[in-house]
Scaffold this active site. Structure first.
Site, PDB file in Angstrom:
ATOM      1  N   GLU A 180       5.293  11.972 -14.417  1.00  0.00           N
ATOM      2  CA  GLU A 180       5.012  11.707 -12.750  1.00  0.00           C
ATOM      3  C   GLU A 180       4.297  12.797 -12.221  1.00  0.00           C
ATOM      4  O   GLU A 180       3.093  12.605 -11.617  1.00  0.00           O
ATOM      5  CB  GLU A 180       5.541  10.714 -11.865  1.00  0.00           C
ATOM      6  CG  GLU A 180       5.110  10.012 -10.747  1.00  0.00           C
ATOM      7  CD  GLU A 180       3.957   9.390 -10.882  1.00  0.00           C
ATOM      8  OE1 GLU A 180       3.446   8.236 -11.865  1.00  0.00           O
ATOM      9  OE2 GLU A 180       3.186   9.335 -10.308  1.00  0.00           O
ATOM     10  N   ASN A 240       4.371 -10.177  11.620  1.00  0.00           N
ATOM     11  CA  ASN A 240       4.216  -9.021  10.652  1.00  0.00           C
ATOM     12  C   ASN A 240       5.743  -8.525  10.677  1.00  0.00           C
ATOM     13  O   ASN A 240       6.330  -8.151  11.478  1.00  0.00           O
ATOM     14  CB  ASN A 240       3.245  -8.087  11.042  1.00  0.00           C
ATOM     15  CG  ASN A 240       3.838  -6.138   9.853  1.00  0.00           C
ATOM     16  OD1 ASN A 240       4.137  -6.824   9.050  1.00  0.00           O
ATOM     17  ND2 ASN A 240       3.975  -5.268  10.601  1.00  0.00           N
ATOM     18  N   GLY A 241       6.447  -8.885   9.323  1.00  0.00           N
ATOM     19  CA  GLY A 241       7.526  -8.804   9.000  1.00  0.00           C
ATOM     20  C   GLY A 241       8.403  -9.245   8.044  1.00  0.00           C
ATOM     21  O   GLY A 241       7.505 -10.241   7.167  1.00  0.00           O
ATOM     22  N   LYS A 255       0.185  14.023 -11.368  1.00  0.00           N
ATOM     23  CA  LYS A 255      -0.191  13.644 -10.043  1.00  0.00           C
ATOM     24  C   LYS A 255      -0.877  15.280 -10.159  1.00  0.00           C
ATOM     25  O   LYS A 255      -1.611  15.297  -8.778  1.00  0.00           O
ATOM     26  CB  LYS A 255       1.432  13.842  -9.164  1.00  0.00           C
ATOM     27  CG  LYS A 255       2.118  12.770  -8.537  1.00  0.00           C
ATOM     28  CD  LYS A 255       1.014  12.085  -7.772  1.00  0.00           C
ATOM     29  CE  LYS A 255       0.849  10.353  -7.700  1.00  0.00           C
ATOM     30  NZ  LYS A 255       0.630   9.305  -9.154  1.00  0.00           N
ATOM     31  N   HIS A 299      10.952  22.235 -29.951  1.00  0.00           N
ATOM     32  CA  HIS A 299      10.153  21.739 -31.139  1.00  0.00           C
ATOM     33  C   HIS A 299       8.930  22.076 -31.970  1.00  0.00           C
ATOM     34  O   HIS A 299       8.151  21.163 -32.175  1.00  0.00           O
ATOM     35  CB  HIS A 299      10.655  20.414 -31.681  1.00  0.00           C
ATOM     36  CG  HIS A 299      12.103  20.093 -32.100  1.00  0.00           C
ATOM     37  ND1 HIS A 299      13.409  20.311 -32.711  1.00  0.00           N
ATOM     38  CD2 HIS A 299      13.232  19.191 -30.714  1.00  0.00           C
ATOM     39  CE1 HIS A 299      14.351  20.009 -32.116  1.00  0.00           C
ATOM     40  NE2 HIS A 299      14.307  19.646 -31.385  1.00  0.00           N
ATOM     41  N   LYS A 330      -9.692   3.517  -8.163  1.00  0.00           N
ATOM     42  CA  LYS A 330      -8.290   3.000  -7.593  1.00  0.00           C
ATOM     43  C   LYS A 330      -7.700   1.980  -8.823  1.00  0.00           C
ATOM     44  O   LYS A 330      -6.132   1.981  -9.292  1.00  0.00           O
ATOM     45  CB  LYS A 330      -8.118   2.548  -6.595  1.00  0.00           C
ATOM     46  CG  LYS A 330      -7.123   1.740  -5.916  1.00  0.00           C
ATOM     47  CD  LYS A 330      -5.828   3.102  -5.891  1.00  0.00           C
ATOM     48  CE  LYS A 330      -4.269   2.493  -5.378  1.00  0.00           C
ATOM     49  NZ  LYS A 330      -3.099   3.856  -5.796  1.00  0.00           N
ATOM     50  N   TRP A 365      -0.356  -9.860   4.382  1.00  0.00           N
ATOM     51  CA  TRP A 365       0.347  -9.235   3.379  1.00  0.00           C
ATOM     52  C   TRP A 365       1.133  -9.587   3.102  1.00  0.00           C
ATOM     53  O   TRP A 365       2.011 -10.148   3.581  1.00  0.00           O
ATOM     54  CB  TRP A 365       0.444  -7.920   3.772  1.00  0.00           C
ATOM     55  CG  TRP A 365       0.060  -6.928   2.540  1.00  0.00           C
ATOM     56  CD1 TRP A 365       1.600  -6.772   1.413  1.00  0.00           C
ATOM     57  CD2 TRP A 365      -0.203  -6.464   0.912  1.00  0.00           C
ATOM     58  NE1 TRP A 365       1.664  -6.345   0.139  1.00  0.00           N
ATOM     59  CE2 TRP A 365       0.314  -6.071   0.152  1.00  0.00           C
ATOM     60  CE3 TRP A 365      -1.895  -6.417   1.261  1.00  0.00           C
ATOM     61  CZ2 TRP A 365      -0.513  -5.473  -1.410  1.00  0.00           C
ATOM     62  CZ3 TRP A 365      -2.833  -5.595   0.187  1.00  0.00           C
ATOM     63  CH2 TRP A 365      -2.048  -4.928  -0.892  1.00  0.00           C
ATOM     64  N   GLU A 401      -4.334  15.009 -12.046  1.00  0.00           N
ATOM     65  CA  GLU A 401      -5.370  13.675 -11.080  1.00  0.00           C
ATOM     66  C   GLU A 401      -6.038  14.243  -9.667  1.00  0.00           C
ATOM     67  O   GLU A 401      -6.278  13.710  -9.084  1.00  0.00           O
ATOM     68  CB  GLU A 401      -4.153  12.453 -11.297  1.00  0.00           C
ATOM     69  CG  GLU A 401      -3.243  12.275 -10.188  1.00  0.00           C
ATOM     70  CD  GLU A 401      -3.218  10.677  -9.902  1.00  0.00           C
ATOM     71  OE1 GLU A 401      -4.483   9.634 -10.947  1.00  0.00           O
ATOM     72  OE2 GLU A 401      -2.220  10.282 -10.271  1.00  0.00           O
ATOM     73  N   ARG A 451      -3.917  -3.341   5.699  1.00  0.00           N
ATOM     74  CA  ARG A 451      -2.730  -3.582   6.169  1.00  0.00           C
ATOM     75  C   ARG A 451      -2.574  -5.195   4.753  1.00  0.00           C
ATOM     76  O   ARG A 451      -1.250  -5.612   5.902  1.00  0.00           O
ATOM     77  CB  ARG A 451      -2.678  -3.550   7.800  1.00  0.00           C
ATOM     78  CG  ARG A 451      -1.759  -2.505   8.296  1.00  0.00           C
ATOM     79  CD  ARG A 451      -1.479  -2.582   9.712  1.00  0.00           C
ATOM     80  NE  ARG A 451      -0.777  -3.315   9.847  1.00  0.00           N
ATOM     81  CZ  ARG A 451       0.295  -2.171   9.762  1.00  0.00           C
ATOM     82  NH1 ARG A 451       0.234  -0.923   9.781  1.00  0.00           N
ATOM     83  NH2 ARG A 451       2.216  -3.000   9.949  1.00  0.00           N
ATOM     84  N   CYS A 504       1.374  -6.462   7.518  1.00  0.00           N
ATOM     85  CA  CYS A 504       0.156  -7.113   7.941  1.00  0.00           C
ATOM     86  C   CYS A 504      -0.110  -6.330   9.376  1.00  0.00           C
ATOM     87  O   CYS A 504       0.563  -5.915   9.482  1.00  0.00           O
ATOM     88  CB  CYS A 504       0.627  -8.974   8.390  1.00  0.00           C
ATOM     89  SG  CYS A 504       1.811  -9.517   7.295  1.00  0.00           S
TER      90      CYS A 504
HETATM   91  C1  AGP Z   1      -1.751   6.431 -10.681  1.00  0.00           C
HETATM   92  O1  AGP Z   1      -2.069   7.988  -9.264  1.00  0.00           O
HETATM   93  C2  AGP Z   1      -2.703   6.687 -11.042  1.00  0.00           C
HETATM   94  N1  AGP Z   1      -3.943   6.364 -10.049  1.00  0.00           N
HETATM   95  C3  AGP Z   1      -3.130   5.090 -12.402  1.00  0.00           C
HETATM   96  O2  AGP Z   1      -2.183   6.474 -12.882  1.00  0.00           O
HETATM   97  C4  AGP Z   1      -2.167   4.016 -12.143  1.00  0.00           C
HETATM   98  O3  AGP Z   1      -1.367   4.604 -12.245  1.00  0.00           O
HETATM   99  C5  AGP Z   1      -2.116   3.033 -13.350  1.00  0.00           C
HETATM  100  O4  AGP Z   1      -4.331   2.904 -12.992  1.00  0.00           O
HETATM  101  C6  AGP Z   1      -1.883   1.565 -13.088  1.00  0.00           C
HETATM  102  O5  AGP Z   1      -2.523   1.375 -12.248  1.00  0.00           O
HETATM  103  P1  AGP Z   1      -1.840  -0.280 -11.312  1.00  0.00           P
HETATM  104  O6  AGP Z   1      -0.202  -0.005 -11.555  1.00  0.00           O
HETATM  105  O7  AGP Z   1      -2.771  -0.453 -10.546  1.00  0.00           O
HETATM  106  O8  AGP Z   1      -1.638  -1.103 -12.543  1.00  0.00           O
END
Ligand code: AGP
Length: 613
Positions: A486, A103-104, A490, A509, A608, A77, A493, A27, A2
């Site tokens: 993962e 906050n906490g 990374k 395979h 995002k 938050w 993207e 925050r 927060c």
């Molecule tokens: C991950 O780095 C990406 N930004 C993307 O794959 C993300 O994880 C995915 O769109 C899911 O988002 P969410 O967790 O908000 O559902």
């Protein structure tokens, strides 16, 4: 997380308070509120619309008294209690002459609340925070002044806190204190300030001091008096502020992604907080699905997208091992359109940091239609997925601004494994000592993560040797396989490089035909039940000319023998190891993105939150 702000010595501080809250919205912004002392009374306003709370709050302060004394503000938050106006800070006591922001997380809030209610206090919120202002009220009624009463309160609570409290009977005074969550102090002429962090103060003063853990500050116009919680005098450390405002919002980091990678230990620690009862048993207050309902579950689906799907894939290994329930993991955009076999004894878990991803929310709607119990793991309290689910389990990573998910991804792994242990506790597939042993290992993760993060320069050095590489495989086995997925995501993207995450045992395979000199293979070789097989798979690609980079446990010389570069990490138990193993892969992708001239916070073509099909 927060945001908190306080000012004394400024007779018309509301514009400053609201501006600071706007700075602190990153925050958290579920709700916002202000309180000030004017005319011998506490005046308070609170707004909770979930996204524009600070803007709504500004409208509510239009008729606030001018010429006031001490003032405090908060942007929330939510961790305990939904983001409603009643749960918004500041919280007041029964007399309405005290107002407090926090906050906490107060871990022993339930017992304190029960005692306060038994002694006649009327609680008006579902928050942990509210117990603090009523305790101060109790101690002031026994004769303590605001500062002494605050000290006594802090001696009664357990957990993390940054607080500020004002009292109508001491109009110019703000008492502040902190443990585990940040708080800075500022001075300028006849004014004293406090805030969660520097961005909120940068526009008003550069004379800023850090309050350290278990320290308490008494702010009066133009003065700060700092002591330990016990009362011993302290000379606070003055900070040199060289940042501009934008840099300050990133906490001095060059971008949000590196700031949020650095916040990962705190995100995991906060997600783990307050999950155990007095007897050591797991308690998941916010779950909203009863133990009896969970006891009936005979199958689990975990459905998500992107990094959240990779967290789900880690959880599959944990749940099947601990709970002995069949656990299917699927990407939401496929799950929605196949015919998943679901009944009223199926638990369908949707994992989404935003809680707004359309594919995942629609998948949950479909699962619910088919009769499943739907549980959502999300980082945003009362997100649309959280609101429509039968139950929720929140990660507490704080807002994640960087498009590439980092701290939320690791917090999701931990939250899903806590869910797995909770199911094991209910189904009796693990004993209490076994669960306690795993939870103790989880409690070690933040320190191990900090150690791993501190090795960033080693990763940077490896990245600098891979600047010309254009073709990457990420390989893993067992829980190392989702880590490989993962790591590949990374790199794709952030650095826009071709990278494929693969199960190492599957390479022979077909895909091994792609291995040749110049191809980089990043292997996850931290200890797990398939470690030896993993090293054999790596030897196969190394012998065919691949450049091998291994993530390996400290001191693992056998792994080093089949690698060109090693990213060393501290060891932990296998099912928890993804929380550590992912970190150097985040750092590798970040550094290669920078080396290729890309902005990690704004990767091309991405958003995002994906709220379209
Ligand atoms: C991950 O780095 C990406 N930004 C993307 O794959 C993300 O994880 C995915 O769109 C899911 O988002 P969410 O967790 O908000 O559902």
């Amino acid at each position: 997380m927060c945001g908190i702000i306080g000012v004394t010595g400024e007779p018309d501080a509301l514009p400053l308070i609201l501006g600071a809250l706007h700075q602190l919205e990153y925050r958290g912004y579920d709700s916002a509120g202000v309180a000030l002392v004017a005319g011998g009374e506490i005046w308070r306003a609170r707004a909770a619309d979930g996204t524009h709370s600070v803007a709504d709050l500004a409208a509510l302060t239009a008729d606030a008294p001018r010429g006031h004394a001490a003032a405090i503000g908060h942007t929330r938050w939510a961790t305990h209690g939904h983001p409603t106006p009643e749960n918004a800070h500041p919280h007041v006591d029964c007399t309405g002459r005290l107002a407090l922001i926090h906050n906490g997380i107060i871990e022993n809030h339930s017992a304190l609340r029960a005692d306060l209610v038994a002694n006649g206090h009327t609680m008006t919120s579902a928050t942990d925070t509210e117990v603090m202002v009523h305790l101060i009220e109790r101690f002031m009624a026994e004769g303590s002044d605001l500062t002494a009463a605050t000290r006594r309160m802090l001696g009664s609570v357990r957990g993390a806190f940054s607080i500020a409290v004002i009292c109508a009977d001491e109009p110019d005074t703000i008492v502040a204190a902190r443990r585990s969550t940040p708080l800075v102090l500022g001075l300028r002429d006849g004014t004293a300030f406090l805030a969660s962090d520097i961005p909120a103060l940068i526009g008003h003063t550069r004379e800023v001091y850090a309050l350290a853990d278990d320290e308490l500050a008494v702010l009066t116009p133009g003065h700060l008096h700092v002591t330990t919680l016990e009362g011993a005098p302290v000379i606070p450390e003055q900070l040199t502020i060289t940042w501009d405002l934008e840099a300050a919002q990133k906490g001095g980091f060059p971008d949000y992604m590196s700031k949020e990678m650095d916040e990962q230990p705190l995100a995991v620690a906060t997600t783990l907080l307050d999950r155990r009862g007095a007897g050591g048993e797991l308690i998941l207050d916010e779950l909203r699905i009863s133990a009896d309902e969970l006891r009936r579950i005979d199958k689990v689906f975990i459905v998500a997208c992107g990094s959240s799907y990779h967290a789900a894939a880690v959880a599959k290994y944990a749940l099947e091992h601990w709970v002995k329930l069949p656990t299917e993991v699927d990407i939401a955009s496929e799950f929605r359109y196949r015919d998943p076999v679901i009944g009223d004894r199926t638990l369908c878990v949707g994992v989404s940091q935003s809680g707004e991803t359309l594919d995942t929310s629609e998948a949950m709607r479909e699962a619910s239609r088919l009769g499943a119990k739907v549980l959502v793991v999300s980082n945003v309290v009362d997100s649309s997925m959280a609101r429509h689910a039968d139950g929720v389990l929140y990660t507490r990573a704080g807002p994640e601004v960087g498009v590439a998910s980092t701290k939320c991804h690791l917090a999701q792994i931990v939250a899903l494994e806590i869910l797995g242990l909770f199911l094991a506790q209910i189904h009796g597939t693990l004993t209490a000592p076994e669960i306690g042993e795993i939870l103790n290992a989880m409690d070690e993760l933040p320190a191990l993560m900090t150690r791993t993060l501190s090795r960033r320069r080693e990763v940077d050095e490896v990245a600098s040797k891979l600047t010309d590489a254009r073709d990457f495989f990420f390989l893993g086995r067992h829980v190392g396989y989702p880590v490989a997925l993962e790591g590949a995501l990374k790199l794709k993207e952030l650095a826009y490089l071709r990278a494929e995450g693969y199960a190492a045992g599957e390479l022979k395979h077909g895909p091994i035909a792609l291995i040749e000199p110049g191809v980089v293979v990043v292997g996850i070789a931290t200890r797990n039940p398939l470690w030896e097989k993993m090293l054999s798979n790596i030897a196969e690609v190394h012998s065919r000319g691949a450049t091998v980079v291994l993530v390996a446990d400290d001191g693992d010389e056998e792994a080093a023998a089949v690698a060109d570069h090693v990213l060393w990490v501290p060891p932990t138990s296998p099912l928890l190891s993804p929380v550590i193993g992912v970190i150097p892969l985040q750092q590798l992708a970040y550094r290669l993105a920078r080396l290729h001239g890309h902005d990690p916070d704004r990767p091309r073509n991405l958003a995002k939150t994906v709220t379209v099909e």
